[in-house]
Design a protein around this motif. Structure first.
Motif, PDB file in Angstrom:
ATOM      1  N   ASN A 153       4.215  -2.846 -68.935  1.00 24.08           N
ATOM      2  CA  ASN A 153       4.712  -4.112 -68.392  1.00 24.08           C
ATOM      3  C   ASN A 153       5.735  -4.779 -69.313  1.00 24.08           C
ATOM      4  OD1 ASN A 153       3.277  -5.169 -65.743  1.00 24.08           O
ATOM      5  ND2 ASN A 153       1.758  -4.012 -66.908  1.00 24.08           N
ATOM      6  N   THR A 206       7.329 -14.244 -73.986  1.00 20.32           N
ATOM      7  CA  THR A 206       7.235 -12.981 -73.246  1.00 20.32           C
ATOM      8  C   THR A 206       5.817 -12.732 -72.774  1.00 20.32           C
ATOM      9  OG1 THR A 206       9.068 -12.010 -74.507  1.00 20.32           O
ATOM     10  CG2 THR A 206       7.583 -10.485 -73.385  1.00 20.32           C
ATOM     11  N   THR A 210       4.745 -12.825 -68.583  1.00 22.82           N
ATOM     12  CA  THR A 210       4.569 -11.498 -67.986  1.00 22.82           C
ATOM     13  C   THR A 210       3.445 -11.527 -66.959  1.00 22.82           C
ATOM     14  OG1 THR A 210       5.315 -10.406 -70.028  1.00 22.82           O
ATOM     15  CG2 THR A 210       4.060  -9.075 -68.455  1.00 22.82           C
TER      16      THR A 210
END
Length: 254
Positions: A153, A206, A210
């Protein structure tokens, strides 16, 4: 008597010897007694010492599968037992996994140690995290699965390889990153402290931005609920809050 282990809501049932028409009813009674004594526990079958299983034994596992309502993991299955599961179609009904690859860390460099295990360098490209003896397979394999999910991912992380057996313990082989810790980087490059902070903030963004499929990771609320007693004990201890001077001294010492 069948060996059973319970840890953090996970029940492991150790199948041993031969399970056939002569002892299948007794094995069934032991299995369901353990399951009923631990309602809500996640059930795992360990077949490391299972030598043979007949149709009578398979019917016991079928009853257990129906009670669970899902495919149960069956670990450490020998090639001979795996063939029985495969030809009878039980590999489609249960999550059957062959016996783990065995490795040794004798002579390997020890890189670090934590509460759950010890990390060794296997070669120039791989490390292995050897978990404590009480750590169960489903918990360990979940960590490997988390690392894989994070990597695919787009989250900066190491590549997880296979789950292995190291003596009496379990381990996970990971990619070896040729890098250093953030603490060491701050210590060795104090003039770049602000840049490191900026990178850390970007990484946090981040992580929190996600999106992954539901169930890919454990909910932090569930994790904290299992540690409620430890957290409460820590909260009851007196806390010393360092002042700014102490914090600066700590960073200089890193």
């Amino acid at each position: 008597m069948m060996k059973t282990m319970i840890e953090n809501g996970s029940l492991t049932l150790c199948l041993e010897g031969r399970i056939d028409s002569t002892n299948a009813p007794a094995v069934e009674d032991e299995i369901f007694a353990a399951v009923n004594a631990n309602p809500g526990a996640t059930v795992t079958l360990d077949a490391d010492r299972l030598e043979y299983i007949s149709s009578a034994g398979l019917r016991v596992l079928m009853k257990l599968r129906k009670k669970a309502g899902k495919a149960l993991p069956v670990l450490n299955v020998s090639p001979e037992i795996f063939e029985i599961f495969e030809v009878t179609g039980f590999t489609e009904l249960l999550d059957v996994k062959k016996r783990l690859r065995e490795i040794s860390v004798e002579g390997c460099e020890k890189l670090g140690e934590g509460g759950n295990g010890t990390v060794y360098r296997l070669d120039e490209d791989k490390i292995v995290k050897v978990y404590k003896p009480w750590m169960q397979w489903n918990v360990i394999d979940r960590e490997r699965s988390f690392a894989k999910t994070a990597f695919i991912n787009g989250i900066p992380s190491v590549i997880p390889y296979d789950t292995v057996k190291v003596g009496d313990c379990l381990g996970v082989v990971f990619e070896l990153l040729r890098s250093d810790t953030l603490g060491h980087a701050m210590r060795d490059n104090p003039d770049k402290l602000e840049a490191y902070v900026d990178q850390y903030v970007e990484l946090a963004k981040t992580l929190h931005s996600t999106h992954v499929p539901a169930g890919s990771f454990s909910r932090i609320q569930d994790v904290m609920h299992t540690r409620a007693d430890v957290i409460m004990n820590n909260l009851l201890r007196p806390v010393v809050i360092p002042n700014e001077q102490a914090i600066r001294a700590l960073f200089r010492s890193m």
